[in-house]
Design a protein around this motif. Structure first.
Motif, mmCIF file in Angstrom:
data_model
loop_
_atom_site.group_PDB
_atom_site.id
_atom_site.type_symbol
_atom_site.label_atom_id
_atom_site.label_comp_id
_atom_site.label_asym_id
_atom_site.label_seq_id
_atom_site.Cartn_x
_atom_site.Cartn_y
_atom_site.Cartn_z
ATOM 1 N N ARG A 596 29.540 64.376 3.914
ATOM 2 C CA ARG A 596 30.252 65.367 3.796
ATOM 3 C C ARG A 596 29.549 65.805 2.121
ATOM 4 N N ARG A 598 29.978 68.255 0.421
ATOM 5 C CA ARG A 598 30.979 68.775 -0.335
ATOM 6 C C ARG A 598 31.736 67.742 -1.237
ATOM 7 N N ASP A 599 31.998 66.619 -0.543
ATOM 8 C CA ASP A 599 32.735 65.561 -1.100
ATOM 9 C C ASP A 599 31.704 64.735 -2.335
ATOM 10 N N LEU A 600 30.382 64.693 -1.721
ATOM 11 C CA LEU A 600 29.444 63.842 -2.432
ATOM 12 C C LEU A 600 28.990 64.620 -3.762
ATOM 13 N N PHE A 601 28.784 65.942 -3.777
ATOM 14 C CA PHE A 601 28.612 66.641 -5.002
ATOM 15 C C PHE A 601 30.111 67.077 -5.691
ATOM 16 N N ARG A 602 31.153 66.632 -5.227
ATOM 17 C CA ARG A 602 32.308 67.007 -5.785
ATOM 18 C C ARG A 602 32.415 68.506 -6.321
ATOM 19 N N THR A 603 32.392 69.357 -5.196
ATOM 20 C CA THR A 603 32.421 70.861 -5.681
ATOM 21 C C THR A 603 33.754 71.335 -5.811
ATOM 22 N N GLY A 604 34.607 70.512 -5.199
ATOM 23 C CA GLY A 604 36.326 70.994 -5.822
ATOM 24 C C GLY A 604 36.443 72.476 -5.123
ATOM 25 N N THR A 605 35.837 72.712 -4.011
ATOM 26 C CA THR A 605 36.103 73.811 -3.384
ATOM 27 C C THR A 605 36.400 73.571 -1.953
#
Length: 686
Positions: A596, A598-605
Motif C-alpha cells: 500500500r 499510501r502507507d509506505l509514503f505516509r500520506t495521512g489521507t
C-alpha cells in the motif's frame, strides 16, 4: 560551422585500426596458420604506419614499422606465426595507443624493450638460418640468394583537392613507394590554375612514377590503402627491358620535342607542357568525387556530447508538449486540440528516433574482454575460452560506458576465483579449458547481462565464515541462499587467501554493486558447487526518456516505468479491509503480495473508494502496488535526484509534469524486493 581537426580525425581512425589489429591478433592465437588473418593484421599495421607518417606521428610510424616488418616476414614464409609473436605485437599495440594519445610524451625505454621482445619472438622461429631479426638489415649474401624477379610498374595517381587540408601528405606516399624499390618520379603541374585563382590549401599536382621492385601489385596497393577510396590510381606492369624508356614509349604519339627532351637535360619548366595527365582515359573529375561523397554520406561521425545535447533538447520538447497537451485537454478549441495531437505524435517519433541514435550494441562492450581474457590466461596459466552471446542487443550508450568497469571486475573474479587450474579441472572430470560466457538479452524495458563460468562455484561456508569474522552478520544468523550470496558485494569482502594482481583487496565487487545501483539496476547470483556461477545484471535500457504510468497516491503523483507494468486491477474497499494483515491478492491461481503506497509514503489521507492495484515485475518476481488513481500514460523525461535524496531507495529519479509540478519515479526493483521480503516474513509468521 566548426571544422574537424585532422589530428582528431586521425586519432579516431587510429583507434578503430588498433581495435581491428587487436581483434585479428586474438583470432590468430587460435589459428596461427591462417594466412588471411596474417594478411589482415599486416594491412592494419601498414595502414597505421602510413597514416601516422602522413599526420606527423613519426614515432608511431617508426615503431609500427618494426611490427609490420615482422608480419611481412610471416607473410613471405620467412618465419612462422607463433603465440610468442602474437603476444609481443599485442604488447607493442598498447605502446602504439600511447604514441597516438601522447605523441610528445616521454615513454622511456618501453619501445626498446618491446622491440627486443619482438625481435626475440621472430628470431627464435626462423624458417631459414640465414634470415635476420626484425629491424636489422640482412647481409648482402642473404639478399642475393635466392634472387627474386624484379618487376617494373608504372603508377599514376592523383589525390582530391582537399587532401592537404585533411592531413594527407603525398610526399609520404612517394617515400613509401621509394621504400619498395628504385623509383623515377615525375610531377604533373598542368592542372595548377592561374595565380589569382589559386587556393593555397588545394592540391593540383598529380604524379607519374616508374617503380622497379621485387614486390607485387598488392604491396603497391597497400601504399595507398588509407586514401584509396578518394583518389584516382592507375597501376600498369611494364616489361623490364623497356622500363627505362617507358615515358618516351608511352608518349610516342606526343610531338617531336618530347623525344628530344628525353635525350638531353631540359629544365623542368620546359618539360611540364608536354607531360601527359594521370588519367588513362579522359574523364570528368567530378565523378569520383560524387562516389566518395555518397560513401561518406552512409556514415557520419558525430561527437557523443552533441548527441547528449540533442537528447536534452528533445527532453525539454517532451516536457513542453506535455504542458501543451494539458492545456489543450482543458480547452474547447478544436484547432488547438488538433495541433496538440499532431505535436504529440511528432515529438513521440522524434523521441523514438533519438533513442535509437543513442542505442549501441553490446558487442562494442564485449569485444574489450577478448584481450583481457587472453592476458589473464597467460598470467594465471589457465586455459580459458571466452564465449559471447547476444552481441546485437542494444543498450543506451551511457549504460555501456558505465558498465565497462563492473564487467571487468566480474570477469576477473570469474577467472581468478571461479575457474580451476587445468590440473584441477582434469582431476574433477572436466575438460582442460574453462569457459567464461558473456551474454546479453532484452527483457521488457531491461537488458540482462550475464557473466557465467563453469568453474568450482561459490563456497558458501567460506562466504559465511568470512562474513561472520568481518562482523557483517551475527554467528549463526539465518540467511536465505540469495542473501548469503549477496554478501560478496559488501565493501572490503574477499575470500581470497592472499592479495594478488587479480584479487584479494575486496574492492572489485563493491564497485560492481554501487555502479549497478546507480544505474537503477539489480544483481542476481546463481551458483552450483562444482558446476560454476552466473552473475546477472538487470539494467534499464535507457537513462533518458521512458514511457511511464502516471498514478496518484493521496495528493501526490508518481510515475511507474511502463515496461515493468504487467496489468492493473481494481481493489474495492471491502477487499482492502479483508486483506488487512496478509496483503495478498489472488491472481490466476497464484498469490501476489502487494504494497500500500499510501502507507509506505505516509500520506495521512483516507483511501479512495475504488483503489487500483498495479502489478509490476522484474524477471520472475511480481508485486502489486496499491494506488488511489491511475491517471494515464506519460512520456517521462528522467531527471536525477539531488545529492540530498541519493539515499532514498524507493525512488530512482524525478520528472517534470505538464503543469510544472514534479512527480517522483518509483524504483521498481526496490519495491519488488520489498514486496518479496514482506511475503517471506508473512510466510514465516504464518
Amino acid at each position: 560551422m566548426s571544422t574537424l581537426d585532422p589530428v582528431a580525425v586521425f586519432r579516431t581512425e587510429a583507434a578503430e585500426c588498433l581495435e581491428a589489429i587487436e581483434a585479428g591478433l586474438l583470432d590468430l592465437t587460435h589459428q596461427l596458420d591462417n594466412k588471411d588473418l596474417v594478411d589482415a593484421v599486416f594491412r592494419g599495421l601498414h595502414t597505421l604506419k602510413g597514416s601516422g607518417a602522413m599526420f606527423g606521428f613519426e614515432a608511431l610510424a617508426a615503431f609500427t614499422h618494426h611490427c609490420e616488418t615482422a608480419f611481412d616476414r610471416v607473410r613471405k614464409g620467412e618465419v612462422e606465426a607463433t603465440s610468442e609473436l602474437v603476444a609481443a605485437v599485442l604488447s607493442a599495440q598498447d605502446h602504439m595507443r600511447a604514441l597516438v594519445d601522447q605523441p610528445d610524451a616521454d615513454h622511456g625505454d618501453i619501445g626498446h624493450k618491446l622491440l627486443a621482445q619482438l625481435q626475440a619472438a621472430v628470431g627464435g622461429k626462423e624458417a631459414a638460418p640465414a634470415a635476420t631479426p626484425v629491424a636489422v638489415p640482412a647481409p648482402a649474401g642473404v639478399r642475393e640468394a635466392p634472387a627474386k624477379k624484379k618487376n617494373s610498374w608504372r603508377i599514376r595517381f592523383s589525390l582530391p583537392a582537399n587532401s592537404m587540408a585533411n592531413g594527407t601528405n603525398p610526399l609520404g606516399l612517394l617515400d613509401e613507394l621509394r621504400d619498395l624499390g628504385e623509383c623515377t618520379v615525375r610531377a604533373n603541374t598542368s592542372a595548377i590554375p592561374a595565380l589569382d585563382e589559386l587556393v593555397p590549401t588545394d592540391l593540383h599536382i598529380s604524379w607519374d612514377v616508374t617503380l622497379t621492385s621485387e614486390q607485387d601489385r598488392s604491396a603497391i596497393n597497400d601504399v595507398f590503402i588509407f586514401v584509396l577510396d578518394d583518389m584516382e590510381l592507375s597501376v600498369e606492369e611494364i616489361d623490364g627491358p623497356t622500363a627505362a624508356a617507358v615515358a618516351p614509349a608511352d608518349e610516342k604519339a606526343a610531338p617531336a620535342p618530347v623525344a628530344a627532351a628525353s635525350a638531353a637535360p631540359v629544365p623542368p619548366a620546359a618539360a611540364v607542357p608536354e607531360f601527359r595527365p594521370v588519367e588513362a582515359v579522359p574523364a570528368k573529375r567530378e565523378a569520383p568525387a560524387a562516389v566518395s561523397q555518397a560513401k561518406a554520406a552512409e556514415n557520419v561521425r558525430v561527437p557523443a556530447e552533441r548527441l547528449d545535447e540533442l537528447m536534452d533538447r528533445v527532453g525539454e520538447l517532451v516536457i513542453a508538449q506535455s504542458r501543451l497537451s494539458q492545456l489543450a485537454s482543458a480547452s474547447t478549441d478544436i484547432a488547438l486540440r488538433s495541433v496538440s495531437e499532431e505535436i504529440e505524435r511528432l515529438s513521440g517519433e522524434l523521441r523514438d528516433t533519438m533513442m535509437v541514435l543513442r542505442m549501441v550494441p553490446v558487442a562494442t562492450l564485449f569485444s574489450r574482454f577478448r584481450r583481457l581474457v587472453h592476458d589473464l590466461a597467460r598470467e594465471t596459466g589457465k586455459v580459458i575460452e571466452l564465449v559471447t552471446e547476444g552481441e546485437s542487443t542494444e543498450v543506451d550508450k551511457t549504460v555501456i560506458e558505465r558498465l565497462a568497469d563492473p564487467l571487468v571486475h566480474l570477469v576477473r573474479n570469474s577467472i581468478d576465483h571461479g575457474l580451476e587450474t587445468p590440473a584441477e579441472r582434469l582431476a574433477s572430470g572436466k575438460i582442460e579449458a574453462g569457459t567464461v560466457t558473456l551474454s546479453a538479452r532484452q527483457a521488457g524495458g531491461e537488458v540482462i547481462i550475464s557473466i557465467k563460468d563453469d568453474g568450482r562455484g561459490i563456497n558458501r561456508e567460506r562466504v559465511r565464515a568470512k562474513a561472520e569474522s568481518s562482523g557483517l552478520i551475527q554467528p549463526g544468523q539465518p540467511l536465505s541462499d540469495s542473501e548469503l550470496l549477496q554478501l560478496i558485494f559488501a565493501p572490503g569482502f574477499s575470500t581470497a587467501a592472499a592479495i594478488t594482481n587479480l584479487s584479494g583487496r575486496g574492492v572489485g565487487m563493491d564497485v560492481v554493486k554501487k555502479t549497478v545501483e546507480a544505474l537503477r539496476g539489480a544483481i542476481d547470483i546463481v551458483s552450483v558447487p562444482g558446476q560454476g556461477s552466473e552473475v546477472s545484471l538487470r539494467i534499464p535500457l535507457t537513462l533518458a526518456i521512458i514511457d511511464g504510468l502516471l498514478v496518484r497516491v493521496g495528493s501526490g503523483r508518481y510515475v511507474i516505468p511502463l515496461s515493468a507494468v504487467e496489468e492493473c486491477l481494481e481493489l474495492s474497499l471491502e477487499e482492502d479491509l479483508r486483506s488487512r494483515g496478509r496483503s495478498f491478492i489472488s491472481l490466476r491461481d497464484s498469490l501476489v503480495p502487494f504494497l500500500r503506497l499510501r502507507d509506505l509514503f505516509r500520506t495521512g489521507t483516507k483511501p479512495d473508494v475504488h483503489q487500483k492495484v498495479v502489478v509490476i515485475s522484474t524477471g520472475t518476481e511480481r508485486v502489486g502496488l496499491v494506488v488511489d488513481q491511475i491517471i494515464g500514460d506519460h512520456q517521462t523525461v528522467i531527471k536525477s535526484m539531488s545529492k540530498l535524496h541519493n539515499n532514498v531507495a524507493t525512488f530512482s529519479g524525478a520528472t517534470i509534469l505538464g503543469d510544472g509540478s514534479v512527480a517522483l519515479i518509483l524504483d521498481v526493483g526496490h519495491l519488488v524486493a520489498a514486496g518479496q521480503q514482506q511475503e517471506a516474513q508473512l510466510r514465516v509468521a504464518g
